[in-house]
Motif scaffolding. Structure first.
Motif, mmCIF file in Angstrom:
data_model
loop_
_atom_site.group_PDB
_atom_site.id
_atom_site.type_symbol
_atom_site.label_atom_id
_atom_site.label_comp_id
_atom_site.label_asym_id
_atom_site.label_seq_id
_atom_site.Cartn_x
_atom_site.Cartn_y
_atom_site.Cartn_z
ATOM 1 N N LEU A 44 3.061 1.338 25.583
ATOM 2 C CA LEU A 44 2.554 -0.095 25.001
ATOM 3 C C LEU A 44 1.711 0.282 23.619
ATOM 4 C CD1 LEU A 44 2.145 -3.311 25.273
ATOM 5 C CD2 LEU A 44 0.061 -2.616 26.419
ATOM 6 N N VAL A 45 2.166 -0.442 22.561
ATOM 7 C CA VAL A 45 1.151 -0.359 21.469
ATOM 8 C C VAL A 45 0.565 -1.539 21.329
ATOM 9 C CG1 VAL A 45 1.278 -0.184 18.722
ATOM 10 C CG2 VAL A 45 2.868 0.979 19.980
ATOM 11 N N ALA A 46 -0.610 -1.449 21.468
ATOM 12 C CA ALA A 46 -1.581 -2.651 21.619
ATOM 13 C C ALA A 46 -2.540 -2.537 20.564
ATOM 14 C CB ALA A 46 -2.444 -2.830 22.809
ATOM 15 N N TYR A 47 -2.697 -3.808 19.563
ATOM 16 C CA TYR A 47 -3.422 -3.497 18.338
ATOM 17 C C TYR A 47 -4.333 -4.848 18.124
ATOM 18 C CZ TYR A 47 0.058 -6.280 15.998
ATOM 19 O OH TYR A 47 0.828 -7.383 15.566
ATOM 20 N N PHE A 48 -5.303 -4.607 17.374
ATOM 21 C CA PHE A 48 -5.981 -5.915 16.753
ATOM 22 C C PHE A 48 -5.825 -5.789 15.017
ATOM 23 C CE2 PHE A 48 -10.002 -7.293 14.593
ATOM 24 C CZ PHE A 48 -9.727 -8.672 14.543
ATOM 25 N N SER A 49 -5.907 -6.717 14.497
ATOM 26 C CA SER A 49 -5.592 -6.351 12.955
ATOM 27 C C SER A 49 -6.128 -7.836 12.409
ATOM 28 C CB SER A 49 -4.366 -6.115 12.635
ATOM 29 O OG SER A 49 -4.191 -6.106 11.248
ATOM 30 N N ALA A 50 -7.109 -7.777 11.535
ATOM 31 C CA ALA A 50 -7.754 -9.030 10.924
ATOM 32 C C ALA A 50 -7.057 -9.317 9.670
ATOM 33 C CB ALA A 50 -9.170 -8.755 10.489
ATOM 34 N N THR A 51 -6.476 -8.378 9.326
ATOM 35 C CA THR A 51 -5.816 -8.527 7.638
ATOM 36 C C THR A 51 -4.478 -8.109 7.477
ATOM 37 O OG1 THR A 51 -7.088 -6.933 6.750
ATOM 38 C CG2 THR A 51 -7.937 -9.051 6.397
ATOM 39 N N GLY A 52 -4.038 -7.572 8.606
ATOM 40 C CA GLY A 52 -2.607 -7.235 8.497
ATOM 41 C C GLY A 52 -2.228 -5.486 8.484
ATOM 42 N N THR A 53 -3.158 -4.710 7.976
ATOM 43 C CA THR A 53 -2.858 -3.391 7.608
ATOM 44 C C THR A 53 -2.588 -2.644 9.071
ATOM 45 O OG1 THR A 53 -4.667 -3.685 6.023
ATOM 46 C CG2 THR A 53 -3.765 -1.097 6.387
ATOM 47 N N THR A 54 -3.547 -2.807 9.936
ATOM 48 C CA THR A 54 -3.200 -2.190 11.048
ATOM 49 C C THR A 54 -1.734 -2.708 12.021
ATOM 50 O OG1 THR A 54 -5.616 -1.949 11.450
ATOM 51 C CG2 THR A 54 -4.473 -1.653 13.546
ATOM 52 N N ARG A 55 -1.767 -3.848 11.631
ATOM 53 C CA ARG A 55 -0.538 -4.685 12.178
ATOM 54 C C ARG A 55 0.823 -3.878 11.809
ATOM 55 N NH1 ARG A 55 -0.666 -9.686 10.440
ATOM 56 N NH2 ARG A 55 -1.793 -10.378 12.101
ATOM 57 N N ASP A 56 0.692 -3.567 10.288
ATOM 58 C CA ASP A 56 2.158 -2.787 9.813
ATOM 59 C C ASP A 56 2.068 -1.373 10.437
ATOM 60 O OD1 ASP A 56 2.347 -4.838 8.173
ATOM 61 O OD2 ASP A 56 1.305 -3.899 6.286
ATOM 62 N N VAL A 57 1.072 -0.833 10.738
ATOM 63 C CA VAL A 57 1.188 0.581 11.313
ATOM 64 C C VAL A 57 1.441 0.576 12.649
ATOM 65 C CG1 VAL A 57 -0.345 2.622 12.109
ATOM 66 C CG2 VAL A 57 -0.747 1.509 9.835
ATOM 67 N N ALA A 58 1.167 -0.529 13.409
ATOM 68 C CA ALA A 58 1.362 -0.661 14.784
ATOM 69 C C ALA A 58 2.852 -1.110 14.990
ATOM 70 C CB ALA A 58 0.604 -1.805 15.351
ATOM 71 N N GLU A 59 3.364 -1.814 14.096
ATOM 72 C CA GLU A 59 5.026 -2.149 14.016
ATOM 73 C C GLU A 59 5.745 -0.987 13.905
ATOM 74 O OE1 GLU A 59 4.430 -6.953 12.834
ATOM 75 O OE2 GLU A 59 5.453 -5.327 11.250
ATOM 76 N N THR A 60 5.323 -0.265 12.931
ATOM 77 C CA THR A 60 6.219 1.063 12.841
ATOM 78 C C THR A 60 5.975 1.971 13.997
ATOM 79 O OG1 THR A 60 5.665 1.008 10.338
ATOM 80 C CG2 THR A 60 6.488 2.846 11.278
ATOM 81 N N LEU A 61 4.649 2.272 14.600
ATOM 82 C CA LEU A 61 4.679 2.739 15.757
ATOM 83 C C LEU A 61 5.630 2.484 16.702
ATOM 84 C CD1 LEU A 61 0.738 3.610 16.032
ATOM 85 C CD2 LEU A 61 2.667 5.292 15.745
ATOM 86 N N ALA A 62 5.520 1.201 17.103
ATOM 87 C CA ALA A 62 6.279 0.509 18.406
ATOM 88 C C ALA A 62 7.873 1.058 18.164
ATOM 89 C CB ALA A 62 6.067 -0.809 18.323
ATOM 90 N N GLN A 63 8.253 0.786 16.745
ATOM 91 C CA GLN A 63 9.594 0.928 16.584
ATOM 92 C C GLN A 63 10.202 2.410 16.796
ATOM 93 O OE1 GLN A 63 10.356 -0.502 12.348
ATOM 94 N NE2 GLN A 63 12.382 -1.431 12.982
ATOM 95 N N SER A 64 9.286 3.194 16.136
ATOM 96 C CA SER A 64 9.425 4.679 16.114
ATOM 97 C C SER A 64 9.685 5.070 17.919
ATOM 98 C CB SER A 64 8.475 5.631 15.911
ATOM 99 O OG SER A 64 8.133 5.254 14.274
ATOM 100 N N LEU A 65 8.683 4.459 18.515
ATOM 101 C CA LEU A 65 8.737 5.039 19.877
ATOM 102 C C LEU A 65 9.418 4.129 20.835
ATOM 103 C CD1 LEU A 65 4.862 5.722 20.226
ATOM 104 C CD2 LEU A 65 6.741 7.283 20.482
ATOM 105 N N ASN A 66 10.091 3.164 20.442
ATOM 106 C CA ASN A 66 10.889 2.164 21.308
ATOM 107 C C ASN A 66 9.920 1.560 22.306
ATOM 108 O OD1 ASN A 66 12.884 0.567 21.808
ATOM 109 N ND2 ASN A 66 13.655 2.054 23.407
ATOM 110 N N ALA A 67 8.501 1.258 21.730
ATOM 111 C CA ALA A 67 7.522 1.007 22.627
ATOM 112 C C ALA A 67 7.427 -0.775 22.577
ATOM 113 C CB ALA A 67 6.121 1.584 22.139
ATOM 114 N N ASP A 68 6.828 -1.229 23.610
ATOM 115 C CA ASP A 68 6.443 -2.710 23.543
ATOM 116 C C ASP A 68 5.203 -2.956 22.379
ATOM 117 O OD1 ASP A 68 8.333 -3.014 25.269
ATOM 118 O OD2 ASP A 68 7.073 -3.338 26.921
ATOM 119 N N LEU A 69 5.089 -4.103 22.049
ATOM 120 C CA LEU A 69 4.159 -4.180 21.045
ATOM 121 C C LEU A 69 3.385 -5.493 21.370
ATOM 122 C CD1 LEU A 69 3.464 -3.601 17.897
ATOM 123 C CD2 LEU A 69 4.855 -5.216 17.031
ATOM 124 N N PHE A 70 1.828 -5.458 21.147
ATOM 125 C CA PHE A 70 1.185 -6.513 21.775
ATOM 126 C C PHE A 70 0.020 -6.360 20.611
ATOM 127 C CE2 PHE A 70 -2.622 -8.073 24.006
ATOM 128 C CZ PHE A 70 -2.198 -9.245 24.785
#
Ligand SMILES: Cc1cc2nc3c(=O)[nH]c(=O)nc-3n(C[C@H](O)[C@H](O)[C@H](O)COP(=O)(O)O)c2cc1C
Length: 347
Positions: free
Chosen positions: A67-93
């Motif tokens: 599971l990739v679980a993240y908090f992002s206030a302005t979108g920067t961490t979200r972009d990283v989280a999305e790439t991570l989840a995609q690379s690992l075929n992981a769930d995103l939260f």
């Protein structure tokens, strides 16, 4: 850079009513790379933020569900989280705050809400109702992402940590920041039973390839550490199998081996004619208790020494594991004096 930020942070803590100092990066420029404070995620932007895609993550590649679980206030961490989840075929939260952060809330040059929360030792900003990880128990590995606010994770990460049972989870933290290093301050103590791997800081300008590279390394590490309950212990051409103890020290040792590609070679010396002791490259958590050690015991001494016993000794220290099988030749196999011992994950 961190020192500059710590200095400002201490000023803020000392004068909580005064305006905050301006965070700057090592170039002296304002810290946020993405205009934090001017482009906060709005309530409506957030409404689509919670994603759970269990069907995408079978765990087949990692040996466990991720599971990739993240908090992002302005979108920067979200972009990283999305790439991570995609690379690992992981769930995103996405961890959504009950009260979304406005631009004013994030204006760290003012007496803003984010600053007030970071200064408040017991702040636990609420998570939006219904923003709950489904099937939490099914995840073996959690990648936990957040920005850095005043040198540490936003306090909402503590709210998230306190909301779940972390026993048996492998956790790897990641963050984005304007320049400050990775920090998981306040989180390990709220995730009892979890094994934390080394965390990673990304800048807002990080390439998807670099993110995917970290994900790739990590997935091997996490899977190996998670699956490990046995070691191979080799020296002087002899290989023994060892069972790892069931405690956080042994789990951290497995994670340390995983971080080092699955094995570590330790230069050990003889002590007391009953043990071979060598220094680990990192300290592990201690679970000290009085132990009557015997031949074959693997012991952690003072957090950063690994000891292999070939005879007996009684002391207060931590059990890491025990060699299995016929140990009658152990002392002879180890030889006298110094010995190079390789500890490897065996599955
Ligand atoms: C209240 C606040 C405090 C911040 N403190 C730091 C800091 O201590 N060090 C740093 O490098 N960046 C700091 N930043 C910048 C953010 O960490 C950075 O912009 C991050 O990438 C934002 O991630 P997000 O878009 O996922 O929210 C701060 C930003 C805010 C809003």
């Amino acid at each position: 850079m961190e020192r500059i930020f710590s200095f400002f942070l201490s000023l803020v803590l000392a004068a909580s009513c005064a305006a905050c100092g301006s965070p700057t990066n090592s170039d002296g420029a304002p810290l946020p790379e993405n205009g934090a404070g001017s482009s906060a995620v709005s309530g409506s932007d957030q409404s689509s933020g919670v994603q759970n895609t269990p069907e995408g993550n079978t765990g087949a590649e990692t040996g466990g569900r991720v599971l990739v679980a993240y908090f992002s206030a302005t979108g920067t961490t979200r972009d990283v989280a999305e790439t991570l989840a995609q690379s690992l075929n992981a769930d995103l939260f996405e961890i959504l705050p009950a009260q979304p952060y406005t631009a004013a809330d994030l204006d760290y040059n003012s007496d803003c809400r984010a600053n007030a929360e970071q200064q408040d030792k017991i702040a636990r900003p609420a998570i939006a109702s219904g923003c709950v990880v489904e099937n939490w128990a099914s995840y073996d590995v959690v990648l936990l992402g957040h920005p850095i606010w005043w040198g540490i994770p936003p306090k909402i990460m503590r709210t998230f940590a306190e909301s779940y049972d972390w026993s048996g989870k492998t956790v790897a933290g990641f963050c984005t920041s304007g320049g400050s290093a990775y920090s998981n301050t306040g989180l390990p103590e709220l995730t009892e039973g979890a094994v934390w791997l080394e965390g990673k800081r990304f800048s807002g300008a990080v390439s998807p390839d670099d993110i995917a590279g970290w994900a790739e390394d990590l997935h091997l590490h996490a899977a190996d550490a998670q699956a490990a309950d046995q070691l191979q212990v080799s020296f002087n051409g002899h290989t023994y199998t060892a069972a790892l103890a069931d405690n956080t020290s042994a789990a951290a040792f497995a994670a340390l081996l995983a971080e080092n590609g699955g094995s570590l070679t330790i230069q050990a010396h003889d002590y007391g004619r009953f043990e071979k002791v060598g220094e680990l490259p990192a300290s592990l958590p201690q679970n000290d208790e009085p132990i009557d050690a015997a031949a074959g015991d693997l012991i952690l001494y003072q957090g950063n020494n690994i000891v292999l016993y070939y005879s007996t000794n009684s002391w207060t220290f931590t059990r890491l594991g025990r060699l299995e099988g016929d140990l009658s030749a152990l002392e002879a196999d180890l030889g006298e004096g110094n010995v190079e011992i390789t500890y490897s994950l065996a599955g």
